[in-house]
Structures are given as C-alpha cells and as structure tokens.
Scaffold this active site. Structure first.
Site, short mmCIF file in Angstrom:
data_model
loop_
_atom_site.label_atom_id
_atom_site.label_comp_id
_atom_site.label_asym_id
_atom_site.label_seq_id
_atom_site.Cartn_x
_atom_site.Cartn_y
_atom_site.Cartn_z
N ASP A 14 0.87 -1.17 0.00
CA ASP A 14 0.00 0.00 0.00
C ASP A 14 0.91 1.23 0.00
OD1 ASP A 14 -2.44 1.46 0.31
OD2 ASP A 14 -1.86 1.81 2.38
N THR A 47 -2.85 6.25 -3.97
CA THR A 47 -1.72 6.88 -3.25
C THR A 47 -0.42 6.70 -4.03
OG1 THR A 47 -1.64 4.83 -2.01
CG2 THR A 47 -2.65 6.69 -0.95
N THR A 48 -0.26 5.52 -4.66
CA THR A 48 0.97 5.26 -5.40
C THR A 48 0.98 6.08 -6.68
OG1 THR A 48 0.54 3.01 -4.66
CG2 THR A 48 2.49 3.33 -5.96
N ASP A 359 -9.22 0.50 1.63
CA ASP A 359 -9.15 1.11 0.29
C ASP A 359 -10.39 0.79 -0.51
OD1 ASP A 359 -6.77 2.19 0.81
OD2 ASP A 359 -5.57 1.04 -0.60
#
Length: 506
Positions: A14, A47-48, A359
């Site tokens: 994550d 997020t990545t 998520d």
C-alpha cells in the site's frame, strides 16, 4: 517489508503505508510523502499513482529548467494543462447506478486487484460493498428542509466508514471466514456468570453513567459520632445503587450496556431480574450499537424513556473465538452501523487485509458521493495524454513545451503497468498511443472521441475497458491528477533549500 524503529515489521504494498513508515531527511521528499497521505485521507485510493505522476511531472520539467525557462512559465503551462486534462476527464466520465452490483463489483475489483488480498477478491468485494451500503444514509441538509427544494445538493450522503464500519481483526481461522455482520460485535464478556448468553429480539438499553455509588469528587471527610451512622452510610450507598437499578428494571430491558463501571450490587440485581449487563464499553462501540439497534444512549437513569430502548436487534449471542469472548448483536433491522470480522493466519496478514479492505470501502464511498466513473488500466491517462498533445499544437510561445510535458508525464501510468506485466514497454505503449490517436482522427469535428482502450494488468495485452470491465471512481482520478500537478508546480517554484541553524553563543 519494513522494519520500524521499534523492531516491528510491516509487510505491505500500500503506497501510503510504505511512505508513512519510510524515514527521509530531504525536505522535498517529505512534501512528496505528504501527497500520498493527503490522497489517502481524501479519497483513500491512488496513493501510489500520485507519487509516480508527480515524480514524472518533475522529471519532464527538468529540461526546461536546464535551458533557463523560468519556473513561473513552466508552472503556467502546467496549470493550463491541468485544466485541459480535467476537461478531458469530464468528457470521458460515465455515470453509474450505485445499486448496479456488477458495475460496482468490477469497480472495487480494479482497486484491490493489485493488492495482497486479490486472491480472495470476491469475498473482499462483497464485504466492501455490503459495509458501505449499510453505513450510507442520506442527510437532509437545511436547504432541503427550508424551501422544500430538491436541488442536487439538498440530499448529501453521509458515509462514515471510520466511525460506523469497525474492523475487528481476530487472528486464526481462514480468510474465507471473514464476514460483514448485519449488526455489531465487541470483545467483552457478560459481567456475571449467571446472566443469559443468548437472547432473541432483545430490548437493549445503552447508558454512559456508572451503575455504582458515586464517590466524592475531591477528598471527602465524614465524621461519624455514632456507630449506627456508619451502617446508615453504607445503607444509603446501597439504596442509591438499588434505586438506579430499579429505575432501569422498570423498563424491562434484556441487555444493559454502560460505558462506565457496574458495581457488584448492581450485577446482583440485574442477574435476579434476568438482565444481561456489560460494562466499560468504548464510547465508539456504544455509538455503533446505538446506530445498529436503534437505541439512544442515556446519561441518567431517571431520564430513561421507552423510546430510548433499542429493539432493532434480532439476536444477541455470546461466542467464544479462540481464547476471547465476543458479544454479537446480529440480524438487525436496517442497521446503519456494522462490524467487519477479519480472520487470517497472522497479525501481518490481517493488517494488510485491513488496509486493502479500507481502500476498497473508500472506493465504494467515493462512488456513493460522486457516481461518475472513468476507465481504468491506464486508459484515462492515455486519453488525457493524447488529448493534451492535440490541444498543445494550438498553443504558441514558450508555454507549449511545459503543456506538452504534462501530456508526456501522463504516459507513465500505462508505462508502469506494461512494465509490471513483463511485456515490451515501448511497443505496448506505442500501440496504445496509436489506438487513442486514431480515435481522435476518426471522431467527427467538434465531438469528443471516447476511447476506453487500456492495458490488461495480468497479460499486458491491449483491451477495451468497456468490455474488460475495469473502472475507477471519477473523484480518485481527478484528485490524483490535481494533486500531482499542483505539487509539481509547488516544488518547481522552490529556488533553494536553506537550513536554519542556531546561532552559536560566544
């Protein structure tokens, strides 16, 4: 695999979680890490992507900075490109019905397909959908109430996953044993061994007051002259507790739950009246029980009313899982709160599954708020990239370069996807670019070409996302692009990093 300073281990992929644990000293890197945190708090996914995009924007800005193009000019070009990119996304978007289960499932699939829990996708997806749709409720806002107007914003959805969808992690068992309860559970045992451990259709009373004798607020001294007075004092304490219990028993509840303590005497009265009692329950858990069973939390025993009693629960049962006892309140009628039970081999597995599930729930929540979707698998980014390239040709002057640079930066997402599949990156990305470019050429003048071609994340082949069924929430994509471009602009404006030092005393 991350080792934190305390010697604990985190195993995750994550993006936000990794960056949260990483210790960096460079100020720019710190501000990049903030990006993923902001993204996680705002929309919970992507997020990545934010970090990759922002990094690519900066790499593409480097040649301009080298050739002495002023940062303000680059930033202006980037901002133009951002507006254009958002317009393209608006046109690509597709509206969806929240109750269309198949569409919603493919949506969550695209979120957790890359995660650790993807082997149990079906269970995870069902759990995420069920949990969010249980917790979601419409909030009438003042505008709706005053004029009777039913504009778009009068009914805002309230989806409070953090407060009302609690994840309980219990090590042991199989991952296939995970479930979303139509009600709540908490890790507490009954206070007295004689109390009932299974009740159907219980009447539930929630308190946040102690059922024990009140001690003096500060130090209290009592002088007693007669030894009889001591007995009287004790008797008064007992009567006070007895009185509170009688006020509760008058309403014939089956279960009494309080956030504070329950004295031995009160337990005795409850056991005699065949009432099950729980003590010292967390306030957050108490709120969830209240939402699930329709009870109201009462602060004083002498103010209990019949309407405060919760009757929405179908079955109360104590169960032992592993070494611990858990109280289950299940089969609730229209519960607006729920508990998600996660079972798994070890703590690390459970933590990672919890992150993945959070998520997934955030993604569903975003769609409940904004029902538009965009194609996944790098299709949106490629469409934006090609769109910006077309729009950039109309620009003149110095701004054209930075404007086109954003388009190039957007290609990093399909490129990374191709890399992760292990196929020839250059060939795949070129083919994809060609697909999107030809869609522009075939489109009629003035109309926007909808091209949903992207990458299949497992085989690396080009597929039409409309058929392949991978969609992402509009809000996540938009937030990703905005955050990436804005942070790149902010970092470009930095001229120098100066460290403040203390003055040395002479």
């Amino acid at each position: 695999m991350l080792l934190d300073p305390m010697g604990g281990i985190v195993i995750t992929n994550d993006g936000n979680c990794i960056l949260r644990e990483v210790d960096v000293s460079h100020p720019t890197a710190k501000s990049m890490i903030e990006l993923s945190r902001a993204q996680d708090e705002e929309v919970g996914d992507g997020t990545t992507s934010v970090i990759i995009l922002a990094g690519e924007m900066l790499i593409n800005a480097e040649p301009f900075v080298r050739t002495n193009v002023h940062p303000t000019v680059i930033v202006r070009g980037y901002n133009y490109a951002l507006q254009e990119a958002l317009n393209i996304c608006e046109k690509l978007a597709l509206n969806v019905d929240v109750n269309d289960t198949d569409r919603m499932k493919s949506l969550v699939q695209s979120c957790i397909g890359t995660k650790f829990s993807s082997r149990w996708n079906d269970i995870m997806i069902d759990m995420a959908l069920k949990a969010v749709l249980t917790v979601a409720r419409e909030m009438p806002t003042p505008s709706a109430l005053s004029h009777g107007a039913s504009d778009v914003y009068s009914q805002k959805m309230e989806v409070d996953i953090k407060r009302y969808a609690k994840v309980e992690k219990i090590p042991g068992g199989e991952i296939s044993d995970c479930a979303v309860l139509s009600g709540v559970m908490f890790n507490k045992d009954v206070t007295h061994s004689k109390m009932r451990r299974r009740i159907e259709n219980p009447r539930i009373l929630l308190l946040d007051t102690p059922l024990e004798y009140k001690k003096g607020e500060s130090q209290t001294n009592v002088e007693i002259t007669d030894e009889e007075d001591w007995n009287t004092l004790l008797k008064m304490e007992e009567e006070y507790v007895e009185n509170m219990c009688m006020e509760i028993i008058a309403f014939k509840p089956d279960i009494v739950i309080t956030e504070k303590g329950v004295s031995d005497l009160a337990q005795h009265y409850f056991a005699k009246a065949n009432i099950t009692a729980f003590r010292r329950l967390r306030k957050t858990d108490n709120n969830r029980v209240a939402r699930a069973t329709g009870a109201t939390i009462v602060s004083r025993t002498d103010e209990i009313q019949e309407t405060d009693i919760g009757t929405g629960c179908g079955l109360f049962e104590m169960r032992k899982i592993g070494e611990e006892y858990f109280a289950f309140f299940e089969e609730c009628k229209d519960p607006k709160a729920c508990t998600i039970i996660l079972r798994g081999g070890s703590k690390d597995v459970l933590n990672e599954i919890e992150r993945n599930l959070t998520d997934a729930m955030q993604v569903v929540r975003n769609v409940v708020f904004d029902t538009r979707l965009l194609p996944g698998g790098g299709a949106t980014e490629m469409a934006v990239s090609v769109g910006l390239r077309k729009a950039g040709l109309k620009l003149e002057g110095v701004q054209q370069g930075p404007f086109l640079a954003v388009g190039e930066a957007m290609e990093v997402i399909p490129r990374t996807l191709a890399q992760n599949c292990g196929v020839s990156v250059i060939r795949t990305v070129t083919e994809l670019r060609a697909k999107h470019a030809s869609a522009y050429e075939e489109a009629d003048e003035g109309s926007f070409p909808k091209c949903n071609w992207g990458l299949d994340g497992t085989t690396g082949k080009l597929v039409d996302m409309e058929e392949f069924g991978i969609w992402e929430p509009f809000s996540v994509k938009i937030q990703t692009i905005k955050t990436a471009v804005e942070s790149a602009c902010m970092i470009l404006r930095i001229d120098d990093i100066v460290s403040g030092s203390k003055k040395k005393g002479y």
